[in-house]
Design an enzyme around this catalytic site. Structure first.
Site, PDB file in Angstrom:
ATOM      1  N   ALA A  96       1.750  -2.033   4.548  1.00  0.00           N
ATOM      2  CA  ALA A  96       1.510  -3.301   3.869  1.00  0.00           C
ATOM      3  C   ALA A  96       0.876  -4.287   4.833  1.00  0.00           C
ATOM      4  CB  ALA A  96       2.827  -3.870   3.334  1.00  0.00           C
ATOM      5  N   ASP A 145       9.953  -3.342  -5.671  1.00  0.00           N
ATOM      6  CA  ASP A 145      10.939  -4.417  -5.780  1.00  0.00           C
ATOM      7  C   ASP A 145      11.785  -4.513  -4.510  1.00  0.00           C
ATOM      8  OD1 ASP A 145      10.124  -5.144  -8.330  1.00  0.00           O
ATOM      9  OD2 ASP A 145      11.455  -3.706  -9.287  1.00  0.00           O
ATOM     10  N   ARG A 150       0.822  -1.212   0.000  1.00  0.00           N
ATOM     11  CA  ARG A 150       0.000   0.000   0.000  1.00  0.00           C
ATOM     12  C   ARG A 150       0.856   1.261   0.000  1.00  0.00           C
ATOM     13  NH1 ARG A 150      -2.785  -3.506   3.588  1.00  0.00           N
ATOM     14  NH2 ARG A 150      -4.795  -4.175   2.707  1.00  0.00           N
TER      15      ARG A 150
END
Length: 272
Positions: A188, A214, A183
């Site tokens: 998250a 990433d 998010r």
């Protein structure tokens, strides 16, 4: 992943040009094994251009069509498993969007990883400029029965789940054991069938947001390889994501294992 102390092999294809040599040279210098990579003499190395526009807003242009990366094939995927059995295979939705060869390479790698007992992680990473939601769904959904961890932002879930369906229930029923939702600045969450863990984002000055996703996944998989629990994996993931947004470039500022604690220092601290 390599900076965090893990043995890492990257599989891809570069052109027989200076940019391709730069990619491979840089990865080797970072301790990444590129022995399974291919070279396509007839195609140029893919290119990405970052254009900082306003404050922390960056416009990104990709030149992937017809690139060496689009020549990735099952041969490179098979070579990746030679000599060692990986604990984790990480794939993203960008690779199969590049063409039939890359799609077949990802499919082969996922199937082979499942055969040897490796954990398979899929980051949806949907790029609308590369393919539609419908095409992405047709390629990625058949992989789910062999995927252990799905990583996605909330707006990417429609690639894997029909409209109106509950995303978590659907993915768990497909065989996925863990779903991680990114998010951005809102943190998250990681979900298992009977467990949900949330973490806020680490608060840092935002310099460049490209590469944060990433970096987040690298931290999460690093925690997995270190046998951390879900909370520990998320803690490392939001930390590595914060390093990415707090430094210029999409990978240059990523931390070593010894540097993970730097975010706990008082803002403005000078280490001497």
């Amino acid at each position: 992943m390599a900076r965090l102390g893990h043995a890492v092999r990257w599989v891809g294809v570069t052109g027989a040009d200076e940019l391709g040599a730069l990619v491979l040279r840089t990865l080797r210098a970072e301790g990444v094994d590129v022995s399974a990579c291919g070279v396509a003499p007839e195609a140029p190395t893919g290119l990405i251009i970052f254009e900082p526009r306003v404050a922390d807003l960056t416009r990104v242009s990709y030149y992937r069509s017809g690139s060496a990366g689009s020549r990735l094939s099952e041969a490179e995927a098979a070579a990746a498993f030679e000599g060692a059995t990986p604990r984790v295979l990480h794939v993203t939705g960008i690779t199969p969007a590049l063409g039939d060869g890359p799609r077949d390479a990802v499919t082969r790698a996922v199937a082979q990883a499942k055969t040897v007992g490796a954990t398979v992680c899929l980051d949806v990473n949907h790029r609308a400029r590369l393919w539609s939601v419908e095409r992405a769904a047709a390629t990625l959904r058949p992989l789910l029965s062999s995927v252990d961890i799905v990583v996605a932002s909330e707006d990417e879930l429609p690639v894997l789940v029909d409209p109106g369906a509950d995303p978590l229930t659907t993915l768990f029923e497909a065989g996925v054991s863990e779903v991680v939702i990114k998010r951005g600045g809102d943190g998250a969450s990681a979900h298992r069938p009977h467990l949900t863990v949330d973490r806020p984002a680490r608060r840092v000055p935002v310099v460049d947001t490209v590469g944060a996703g990433d970096a987040f996944v690298a931290g999460y998989l690093s925690g997995l390889l270190d046998d951390a629990d879900v909370a520990g994996r998320l803690d490392r993931a939001v930390a590595t994501g914060a390093f990415a947004v707090a430094s210029r470039g999409d990978w240059e500022g990523l931390p070593t294992r010894a540097e993970l604690g730097l975010l706990d220092a008082v803002p403005g601290t000078t280490l001497r």
